[in-house]
Design a protein around this motif. Structure first.
Motif, PDB file in Angstrom:
ATOM      1  N   ALA A  90       0.930  -1.357   0.095  1.00 38.21           N
ATOM      2  CA  ALA A  90       0.183   0.004   0.148  1.00 38.21           C
ATOM      3  C   ALA A  90       0.863   1.454  -0.129  1.00 38.21           C
ATOM      4  CB  ALA A  90      -1.040   0.061   1.201  1.00 38.21           C
ATOM      5  N   ASP A  91       0.199   2.484  -0.381  1.00 37.68           N
ATOM      6  CA  ASP A  91       0.926   3.627  -0.416  1.00 37.68           C
ATOM      7  C   ASP A  91       0.617   3.985   1.135  1.00 37.68           C
ATOM      8  OD1 ASP A  91       1.129   6.445  -0.213  1.00 37.68           O
ATOM      9  OD2 ASP A  91       0.515   6.862  -2.266  1.00 37.68           O
ATOM     10  N   ALA A  92       1.682   4.275   1.800  1.00 30.94           N
ATOM     11  CA  ALA A  92       1.335   4.793   3.187  1.00 30.94           C
ATOM     12  C   ALA A  92       0.417   6.044   3.481  1.00 30.94           C
ATOM     13  CB  ALA A  92       2.791   5.039   3.906  1.00 30.94           C
ATOM     14  N   THR A  93       0.488   6.849   2.453  1.00 30.86           N
ATOM     15  CA  THR A  93      -0.219   8.264   2.609  1.00 30.86           C
ATOM     16  C   THR A  93      -1.722   7.755   2.579  1.00 30.86           C
ATOM     17  OG1 THR A  93      -0.238   8.836   0.194  1.00 30.86           O
ATOM     18  CG2 THR A  93       1.618   9.509   1.924  1.00 30.86           C
ATOM     19  N   LYS A  94      -2.091   6.997   1.758  1.00 29.25           N
ATOM     20  CA  LYS A  94      -3.585   6.548   1.390  1.00 29.25           C
ATOM     21  C   LYS A  94      -3.875   5.285   2.403  1.00 29.25           C
ATOM     22  CE  LYS A  94      -2.839   7.805  -3.529  1.00 29.25           C
ATOM     23  NZ  LYS A  94      -2.830   7.272  -4.613  1.00 29.25           N
ATOM     24  N   LEU A  95      -3.274   5.023   3.506  1.00 31.99           N
ATOM     25  CA  LEU A  95      -3.669   3.947   4.193  1.00 31.99           C
ATOM     26  C   LEU A  95      -4.913   4.364   5.145  1.00 31.99           C
ATOM     27  CD1 LEU A  95      -2.424   0.940   4.683  1.00 31.99           C
ATOM     28  CD2 LEU A  95      -1.022   2.095   6.485  1.00 31.99           C
ATOM     29  N   GLU A  96      -5.638   3.245   5.341  1.00 34.74           N
ATOM     30  CA  GLU A  96      -6.975   3.470   6.252  1.00 34.74           C
ATOM     31  C   GLU A  96      -6.794   2.595   7.179  1.00 34.74           C
ATOM     32  OE1 GLU A  96      -8.907   5.988   5.990  1.00 34.74           O
ATOM     33  OE2 GLU A  96      -8.191   6.661   4.166  1.00 34.74           O
ATOM     34  N   LEU A  97      -6.526   3.187   8.554  1.00 33.01           N
ATOM     35  CA  LEU A  97      -6.405   2.041   9.458  1.00 33.01           C
ATOM     36  C   LEU A  97      -7.057   2.724  10.791  1.00 33.01           C
ATOM     37  CD1 LEU A  97      -2.596   1.616   9.484  1.00 33.01           C
ATOM     38  CD2 LEU A  97      -4.160  -0.126   9.095  1.00 33.01           C
ATOM     39  N   PRO A  98      -7.535   1.803  11.640  1.00 34.09           N
ATOM     40  CA  PRO A  98      -8.521   2.538  12.851  1.00 34.09           C
ATOM     41  C   PRO A  98      -7.614   3.197  13.810  1.00 34.09           C
ATOM     42  CG  PRO A  98      -8.758   0.093  12.699  1.00 34.09           C
ATOM     43  CD  PRO A  98      -7.722   0.461  11.713  1.00 34.09           C
ATOM     44  N   SER A  99      -8.247   4.274  14.388  1.00 33.14           N
ATOM     45  CA  SER A  99      -7.633   5.145  15.286  1.00 33.14           C
ATOM     46  C   SER A  99      -7.195   4.471  16.740  1.00 33.14           C
ATOM     47  CB  SER A  99      -8.231   6.389  15.569  1.00 33.14           C
ATOM     48  OG  SER A  99      -9.778   6.028  16.293  1.00 33.14           O
ATOM     49  N   ALA A 100      -6.104   4.784  17.235  1.00 35.94           N
ATOM     50  CA  ALA A 100      -5.643   4.328  18.489  1.00 35.94           C
ATOM     51  C   ALA A 100      -5.652   2.784  18.418  1.00 35.94           C
ATOM     52  CB  ALA A 100      -6.556   4.776  19.661  1.00 35.94           C
ATOM     53  N   SER A 101      -5.154   2.080  17.294  1.00 34.74           N
ATOM     54  CA  SER A 101      -4.823   0.806  17.136  1.00 34.74           C
ATOM     55  C   SER A 101      -3.533   0.093  17.297  1.00 34.74           C
ATOM     56  CB  SER A 101      -5.859   0.125  16.015  1.00 34.74           C
ATOM     57  OG  SER A 101      -4.795   0.788  14.751  1.00 34.74           O
ATOM     58  N   PHE A 102      -2.563   1.002  17.345  1.00 27.88           N
ATOM     59  CA  PHE A 102      -1.228   0.490  17.657  1.00 27.88           C
ATOM     60  C   PHE A 102      -0.528   0.814  18.968  1.00 27.88           C
ATOM     61  CE2 PHE A 102      -2.219   0.122  13.203  1.00 27.88           C
ATOM     62  CZ  PHE A 102      -1.840  -1.195  12.794  1.00 27.88           C
TER      63      PHE A 102
END
Length: 206
Positions: free
Chosen positions: A95-107
């Motif tokens: 993936a392109d990191a700038t377009k990555l969709e991840l849940p907030s506060a998940s890491f």
């Protein structure tokens, strides 16, 4: 060069020279100290995002070997394929990191070594803001940035007859971007490399 052309040049470069890159840099002992310090900060079974994970070596392998859950992201299909083979316990996506969709506060931590500097400059500050949002309170960010401002390309990267492209601001600008993202910079250190170098930042989300 426009942003998409620059990213495509980076992707093609790593697709072509994934193994050569590992051969060139896996002997870098600095990674060991960086990873060890992060491991000391992580709780058992932490979830870690490795942005620009490459082939999974040495970062993802060290993290999963210590019992942590790793999501690795890289723009290069070849790098991701090799990471899945070399670190089967991790999860890897192209993936392109700038377009990555991840849940907030998940890491619990985000690691990014020598990856931000391959992203168009105007996309780096927004990405750092997203990284801060992906971190849980108290979560750690460890990453390398430019030390001096520079944008340019190398035509014969690693002697492999393919080009590579970089773009980075200076360290003071990265510190400002990190702080504006809501991260507390705990340490900043110059990493000498040849005639120049990069900056290693350690920060945390409050």
């Amino acid at each position: 060069m426009d942003a998409e052309s620059a990213k495509d040049l980076v992707r093609r470069g790593y697709d072509a020279l994934s193994a050569r890159y590992d051969d060139s840099y896996q002997g870098e002992t600095k990674y060991e100290a960086w990873i060890q310090e992060l491991l000391e900060d992580l709780g058992e079974g932490s979830r870690v995002l490795d942005l620009g994970c490459g082939s999974g070596l040495p970062v993802a392998r060290a993290l999963v070997s210590a019992g942590h859950r790793v999501l690795g992201v890289d723009i290069s299909e070849v790098q991701v394929r090799r990471a899945r083979e070399l670190v089967p316990q991790g999860e890897f996506v192209r993936a392109d990191a700038t377009k990555l969709e991840l849940p907030s506060a998940s890491f619990d931590a985000v690691v990014s070594f020598y990856a931000l500097i391959h992203i168009p400059l105007n996309e780096q500050a927004p990405l750092l803001q997203r990284i801060a949002g992906w971190l849980r309170p108290g979560g750690r960010f460890v990453g390398t940035t430019g030390h001096d401002a520079w944008t340019g390309a190398e035509e014969n990267w690693l002697g492999g007859e393919v080009p590579m492209w970089w773009s980075h601001a200076d360290a003071a600008t990265y510190r400002k971007w990190l702080e504006r993202s809501g991260l507390v910079v705990e340490r900043e250190e110059f990493v000498p490399e040849g005639d120049s170098g990069h900056t290693l930042f350690r920060a945390r989300r409050e």
